[in-house]
Design an enzyme around this catalytic site. Structure first.
Site, short mmCIF file in Angstrom:
data_model
loop_
_atom_site.label_atom_id
_atom_site.label_comp_id
_atom_site.label_asym_id
_atom_site.label_seq_id
_atom_site.Cartn_x
_atom_site.Cartn_y
_atom_site.Cartn_z
N ILE A 5 44.47 27.17 37.20
CA ILE A 5 43.62 28.34 36.99
C ILE A 5 43.35 28.54 35.50
O ILE A 5 42.22 28.80 35.08
CB ILE A 5 44.26 29.60 37.60
CG1 ILE A 5 44.39 29.44 39.12
CG2 ILE A 5 43.42 30.84 37.27
CD1 ILE A 5 45.13 30.57 39.80
N SER B 185 46.71 37.55 37.40
CA SER B 185 47.81 36.75 37.93
C SER B 185 48.78 37.61 38.72
O SER B 185 48.69 37.71 39.94
CB SER B 185 48.52 36.02 36.79
OG SER B 185 49.52 35.17 37.29
N ARG B 186 49.72 38.25 38.05
CA ARG B 186 50.69 39.13 38.70
C ARG B 186 50.89 40.36 37.84
O ARG B 186 51.01 40.27 36.61
CB ARG B 186 52.03 38.43 38.93
CG ARG B 186 52.00 37.36 40.01
CD ARG B 186 51.83 37.98 41.39
NE ARG B 186 51.80 36.99 42.46
CZ ARG B 186 50.71 36.43 42.95
NH1 ARG B 186 49.53 36.76 42.43
NH2 ARG B 186 50.77 35.56 43.93
N ASP C 6 43.32 42.98 37.59
CA ASP C 6 43.15 42.80 39.03
C ASP C 6 44.47 42.98 39.76
O ASP C 6 44.51 42.95 40.99
CB ASP C 6 42.57 41.41 39.33
CG ASP C 6 42.26 41.22 40.81
OD1 ASP C 6 41.57 42.09 41.36
OD2 ASP C 6 42.71 40.22 41.40
N GLU D 180 51.83 47.65 42.61
CA GLU D 180 50.68 47.71 43.52
C GLU D 180 51.06 47.75 44.99
O GLU D 180 50.26 48.17 45.84
CB GLU D 180 49.75 46.53 43.28
CG GLU D 180 50.33 45.18 43.68
CD GLU D 180 49.39 44.03 43.36
OE1 GLU D 180 49.07 43.26 44.28
OE2 GLU D 180 48.96 43.90 42.20
N HIS E 120 43.37 43.47 43.39
CA HIS E 120 43.92 42.15 43.70
C HIS E 120 42.94 41.31 44.53
O HIS E 120 43.29 40.76 45.58
CB HIS E 120 45.25 42.28 44.45
CG HIS E 120 46.15 41.10 44.27
ND1 HIS E 120 47.51 41.21 44.09
CD2 HIS E 120 45.89 39.77 44.23
CE1 HIS E 120 48.05 40.01 43.96
NE2 HIS E 120 47.07 39.12 44.04
N GLN E 121 41.70 41.21 44.04
CA GLN E 121 40.66 40.51 44.77
C GLN E 121 40.20 39.22 44.13
O GLN E 121 39.25 38.59 44.62
CB GLN E 121 39.45 41.45 44.96
CG GLN E 121 38.69 41.75 43.67
CD GLN E 121 37.53 42.69 43.88
OE1 GLN E 121 37.70 43.90 43.96
NE2 GLN E 121 36.31 42.13 43.96
N ALA E 122 40.86 38.79 43.07
CA ALA E 122 40.39 37.60 42.35
C ALA E 122 40.31 36.38 43.25
O ALA E 122 39.40 35.55 43.14
CB ALA E 122 41.29 37.32 41.15
#
Length: 331
Positions: free
Chosen positions: A154, A232-233, A257, A262, A294-296
């Site tokens: 990535i 990422s996280r 993201d 979350e 969190h939609q990447a």
């Protein structure tokens, strides 16, 4: 065999059911796996989970007691799973070790450009027929410096896009990626990258060694007008420290993201509830911050690959085969 899938989004359900057709029956639930919902899995030998499911020791014990022997995680990340407990319970665990890196890299750039060019503010204005340009000035990426923390698949895809913009590339990782070096990337210590980069993007996994990689000291080392992106996280950033820096008026923009707390929020509709997370509530009020849920990874291509690999993992489990996706092997 019927499989129980937790945390399935509406867009995913049709794809998952189609992929398992002809192999096994699958029941899709939109609820996430946690201590309250774990009893639902009683009688299911295989369950399928997402990254925001809770697979801590109590949940795993409930699953094992109900007859579950395999967890098929629909993600690359697995920090939500207590692997030692799963191994002790003789529970097989598999993940998706690879899917389209372009989905996440392209979305990271979407966040970067959105905060740079004030897209959300501009769109909100024009919907109200306010066509002023005040406060919307961005800057060229060409000629500026992109710092990539984590240069795996990535990170490499992100760097290729940065190279296309004509940016200087700085990288930080435990191992240098030759493909990134061919793009002209220079590997430097993290502190140097943070100090020199106009854009910092995070592409490392969440592990004990990387938790809060971007802490208060790292944030202070960054340029006042830098852009920070995390696709990422969430646990890679100390969010409270980030809020403190934003309150000082720092950073051109921040695109997130993911968020370190979350779980129990992202992927759910909380619009009619009071948000108890004061840090997140404060974070989304900053005009230079863009938070997405969190939609990447969420493209037809990536989700299709994730589901395809998940099906393969289940078939491998039933056939007694082991692949690179297995985190805890079948005993």
């Amino acid at each position: 065999m019927e499989i129980l899938a937790f945390g399935v989004q509406a867009d995913e359900k049709r794809l998952i059911e189609h992929a398992f057709q002809g192999h096994h029956e699958i029941r899709c639930l939109d609820v996430f796996l946690n201590e309250d919902t774990a009893p639902i899995a009683a009688g299911y030998e295989v369950i399928c989970t997402s990254v925001n499911c809770d697979l801590g020791h109590r949940v795993l014990q409930t699953l094992a007691a109900g007859g579950t022997h395999m967890v098929a995680q629909r993600s690359t990340g697995f920090n939500n799973i207590d692997l030692k407990v799963a191994e002790r319970l003789a529970m097989t665990v598999a993940r998706v070790s690879y899917y389209s890196p372009y989905s996440v890299a392209e979305f990271a750039w979407t966040l970067a450009m959105a905060v740079n060019r004030r897209i959300v503010r501009a769109s909100t204005r024009t919907r109200d027929f306010d066509f002023r340009l005040d406060g919307l000035m961005g800057r060229d990426m060409h000629g500026r410096t992109a710092g990539v923390l984590g240069t795996g698949k990535i990170g490499e895809a992100f760097a290729r896009i940065a190279h296309g913009f004509g940016m200087r590339l700085l990288g930080w990782d435990i191992a240098e990626n030759p493909a990134c070096m061919q793009l002209g990337m220079k590997y430097v210590p993290k502190e140097q990258l943070l100090a020199e980069a106009d854009l910092v993007s995070l592409h490392v996994p969440l592990m004990p060694e990387t938790r809060r990689l971007i802490d208060a000291a790292a944030l202070k080392a960054m340029k006042d007008d830098a852009i920070l992106v995390n696709s990422s996280r969430g646990g890679l950033i100390d969010t409270a420290a980030l809020v403190a820096e934003l309150r000082e008026g720092r950073f051109t923009g921040v695109g997130l993201d993911v968020y370190e707390a979350e779980a129990g929020l992202f992927f759910l509709d909380k619009s009619l509830e009071a948000i108890e997370d004061d840090t997140l509530a404060r974070l989304v009020t900053f005009p230079n911050v863009l938070v997405t849920s969190h939609q990447a990874y969420y493209t037809v291509d990536a989700v299709g690959q994730i589901i395809e690999t998940t099906v393969k993992n289940v078939l491998d489990y039933k056939a007694g085969r082991r692949s690179e996706n297995v985190l805890v092997p079948r005993t």
